[in-house]
Design a protein around this motif. Structure first.
Motif, PDB file in Angstrom:
ATOM      1  N   THR A 363     -10.435  33.234   1.876  1.00 16.82           N
ATOM      2  CA  THR A 363     -10.297  32.206   0.847  1.00 16.82           C
ATOM      3  C   THR A 363      -8.834  32.044   0.459  1.00 16.82           C
ATOM      4  OG1 THR A 363     -12.496  32.661  -0.034  1.00 16.82           O
ATOM      5  CG2 THR A 363     -10.963  31.511  -1.483  1.00 16.82           C
ATOM      6  N   GLY A 364      -8.169  33.188   0.254  1.00 11.32           N
ATOM      7  CA  GLY A 364      -6.750  33.153  -0.085  1.00 11.32           C
ATOM      8  C   GLY A 364      -5.925  32.486   0.997  1.00 11.32           C
ATOM      9  N   ALA A 365      -6.176  32.845   2.254  1.00  8.05           N
ATOM     10  CA  ALA A 365      -5.400  32.287   3.360  1.00  8.05           C
ATOM     11  C   ALA A 365      -5.621  30.780   3.510  1.00  8.05           C
ATOM     12  CB  ALA A 365      -5.774  33.002   4.662  1.00  8.05           C
ATOM     13  N   MET A 366      -6.863  30.319   3.361  1.00 10.08           N
ATOM     14  CA  MET A 366      -7.158  28.899   3.540  1.00 10.08           C
ATOM     15  C   MET A 366      -6.575  28.043   2.411  1.00 10.08           C
ATOM     16  SD  MET A 366      -8.717  28.571   6.425  1.00 10.08           S
ATOM     17  CE  MET A 366      -9.032  26.823   6.270  1.00 10.08           C
ATOM     18  N   THR A 367      -6.539  28.555   1.204  1.00  6.21           N
ATOM     19  CA  THR A 367      -6.059  27.743   0.087  1.00  6.21           C
ATOM     20  C   THR A 367      -4.539  27.773  -0.044  1.00  6.21           C
ATOM     21  OG1 THR A 367      -6.478  29.627  -1.379  1.00  6.21           O
ATOM     22  CG2 THR A 367      -8.158  27.919  -1.285  1.00  6.21           C
ATOM     23  N   LEU A 368      -3.878  28.729   0.609  1.00  2.20           N
ATOM     24  CA  LEU A 368      -2.422  28.787   0.523  1.00  2.20           C
ATOM     25  C   LEU A 368      -1.751  27.594   1.216  1.00  2.20           C
ATOM     26  CD1 LEU A 368      -1.658  32.586   0.914  1.00  2.20           C
ATOM     27  CD2 LEU A 368      -0.988  31.119  -0.999  1.00  2.20           C
TER      28      LEU A 368
END
Length: 477
Positions: A363-368
Motif C-alpha cells: 500500500t505504501g509503495a503504490m501510493t508513493l
C-alpha cells in the motif's frame, strides 16, 4: 458531471474522511511493527522524517486546493494536469490499487483479531477467514451502492467511535509507563552507532507511509465539498491530529514491554501492550475497538478507491464505462471493479507468508507514486509562477519550499522502501495499462507520447525482473 450527491460534504465530513482513512489497521499494529525494526531513538528519527515529509505533503495539498480549485479528485488530477495523460493514469491507478491493498490489510487484520478468540480464523488467511472476509467485502459494496452521502455519514460516526479505544489505550500506557523499560529500549538492543540507527530507521519507513496513507481523503472527494477552501484545511488539521496519536501509541509502548517482547506481539500488537498493563480484559477491549476502527477504515478506503477510479473515467483516463453511476449517484461501475480486485488480492493472501505486512508495505509503495507526482506538480506551479500573481513572490517562495520538500520525501521513501516492492508495483502497473489503452482508443488518440512510451518500457522491464525473481525464488510474497 452533476450528481444527486454534489456539494453535500461539510468540513466535518471532509475532516472525518481524512482521519477515518488514516486511522485504521496501521495504528493498532504500530508497536510491534516498530519494535521489530528499531528502538526509541530510531523510532523518534523515523517519526521526525515521516512527520516532516508528510506535513509538507499536507501543505502541498492545501496549496494546490487553493491554486487549482477547478481540479476535482486532486490525488490524480494534479498529475494529469502537470505531466500528461499517462502520468495521470499512473497516479489514478497507483492510488486505486493502493486503496484496494489497504482494504485487504483491513480485512486480514479483522480476521486475525477474531482469530485470537476463534482459532479457525488463524492469522486472517485461513479458508474460513477468507470466506468471511469476502462476505464482508460484498456487504460493504451494497452499502456504498446506496449512496456516497449515506456512506460518508456512517464513516463520520465510525471515526468518532474508533477514537475512544485509542484514547483509552494512550491513557493506560501513560499511567503504566516505566522509565527503566523505556531506557532499556533506547537503542533497540544494538550498539549506539550511526549506521545501526540508520538501518533501523530505513526498516520502518514504509510502515510510516502506510500509517499516513489517507491524508488525501478530502482532496479525493473535493467535488462533493460544500466549500472548496475546506478541502485543504481538513487535510492539514486531520494530519496534525493523527500524527499526535501515531507518535503517542508508538513511543509510550516502549515504556511497557522490552523490545523483544513488544516485537513478538501478534497482530494487533496494541492489544498485547494493553493486556500487559491491565490484564486480559485489555486485550478484549482493544480488539473490540480495533474491529470498530478497521471496519470504519475499510469503509473509507472503499469510498476513496471507487471515487478516484470514477473520476479518472469521467476525465477519459480510463474507459468511460467506469464513470457509470446508479440512481443514487454512487459510482457503481468503479465500485464493482474495485471490489473484484480486492477479492482477487484476498485470494493471494492465502499464499503469502506475512499477508498483513505485505499488504501494508505494498500500500505504501503504490501510493508513493501519486504522492510524488502531486509534489512535483506543486513544484512546477511554484517554479513557473503559474496561478501566482506578480505581487505574491513571498507566497511563491513558501510554496516552492514546501513542494520541493514533499517531492524529495516521496522520492526518498520510494528509494529507501526497497527494490522488492518497487518491482512488485510494476507487476501491477503493466497489466493495468490496458485500461489506459482502451480509454485512448475510445477518444481516437495515440496511446503514448514518446516519453510515455519510454516509461511504459521501463515498467515492462521491471515487471519482467519481478516475474523472474518470483520464479527463481529470489523474490517472495
Amino acid at each position: 458531471m452533476s450528481t444527486p450527491q454534489a456539494k453535500t460534504l461539510s468540513f466535518g465530513a471532509l475532516f472525518a474522511l481524512v482521519v477515518g482513512s488514516m486511522i485504521g489497521s496501521g495504528i493498532f499494529a504500530l508497536p510491534a511493527a516498530f519494535a521489530r525494526a528499531t528502538g526509541v531513538v530510531g523510532a523518534s528519527i523515523a517519526w521526525l522524517i515521516a512527520g516532516g515529509g508528510m506535513l509538507m505533503l499536507a501543505f502541498t495539498f492545501l496549496i494546490l486546493s487553493r491554486r487549482r480549485p477547478d481540479l476535482d479528485s486532486g490525488i490524480y488530477a494534479y498529475a494529469r494536469a502537470g505531466f500528461g495523460g499517462y502520468a495521470g493514469f499512473m497516479s489514478a491507478i497507483g492510488y486505486w490499487i493502493g486503496c484496494c491493498l489497504a482494504d485487504v490489510a483491513c480485512l486480514v487484520l479483522i480476521k486475525a483479531t477474531i482469530g485470537q478468540f476463534v482459532p479457525a480464523f488463524g492469522d486472517g488467511t485461513t479458508a474460513l477467514a477468507i470466506v468471511s472476509a469476502s462476505l464482508l467485502l460484498w456487504g460493504v459494496h451494497l452499502l456504498i451502492l446506496r449512496g456516497v452521502r449515506e456512506a460518508a455519514a456512517l464513516n463520520t460516526i465510525a471515526t468518532i467511535a474508533k477514537l475512544v479505544p485509542i484514547a483509552t489505550f494512550i491513557f493506560v500506557v501513560i499511567v503504566g509507563f516505566r522509565r527503566d523499560v523505556f531506557a532499556a529500549n533506547l537503542w533497540g538492543g544494538d550498539e549506539a552507532t550511526f549506521s545501526g540507527v540508520a538501518g533501523q530507521v530505513r526498516a520502518t519507513l514504509l510502515v510510516t507511509v502506510f500509517a499516513f496513507v489517507g491524508i488525501e481523503g478530502a482532496s479525493v472527494y473535493s467535488r462533493y465539498a460544500r466549500r472548496r477552501e475546506d478541502v485543504g484545511l481538513a487535510t492539514v488539521l486531520g494530519f496534525f491530529g493523527v500524527l499526535c496519536l501515531l507518535i503517542m501509541v508508538t513511543m509510550f509502548s516502549y515504556g511497557i514491554l522490552l523490545r523483544p517482547e513488544l516485537a513478538a506481539q501478534p497482530t494487533p500488537a496494541m492489544a498485547g501492550v494493553m493486556e500487559a498493563v491491565v490484564g486480559p480484559w485489555g486485550r478484549v477491549f482493544v480488539s473490540v475497538g480495533l474491529l470498530i476502527s478497521v471496519l470504519g477504515n475499510y469503509l473509507s478506503w472503499s469510498l476513496l478507491a471507487a471515487e478516484v477510479l470514477h473520476s479518472a473515467a469521467r476525465d477519459g483516463t480510463v474507459p468511460a464505462a467506469l464513470a457509470r453511476e446508479n440512481a443514487r449517484g454512487a459510482p457503481a461501475a468503479a465500485l464493482w471493479l474495485t471490489n473484484s480486485l480486492i477479492q482477487a488480492f484476498l485470494l493471494v493472501t492465502w499464499f503469502a507468508e506475512y499477508a498483513f505486512l505485505l499488504a501494508l508495505k505494498m500500500t505504501g509503495a503504490m501510493t508513493l507514486v501519486p504522492y510524488l507526482l502531486v509534489g512535483a506538480y506543486g513544484v512546477k506551479l511554484a517554479w513557473t509562477g503559474e496561478t501566482f500573481a506578480a505581487d505574491e513572490s513571498a507566497a511563491r517562495r513558501r510554496a516552492l519550499l514546501c513542494t520541493v520538500l514533499a517531492t524529495a520525501y516521496a522520492a526518498a521513501m520510494l528509494t529507501f522502501g526497497g527494490t522488492r516492492y518497487l518491482l512488485f508495483t510494476a507487476l501491477l502497473y503493466v497489466p493495468a495499462t490496458i485500461l489506459f489503452v482502451l480509454a485512448r482508443r475510445e477518444e481516437g488518440k495515440a496511446v503514448f507520447t514518446r516519453g510515455e512510451r519510454m516509461v511504459f518500457v521501463l515498467l515492462c522491464v521491471a515487471a519482467a525482473i519481478a516475474l523472474y525473481g518470483l520464479a527463481t525464488g529470489a523474490l517472495t510474497v
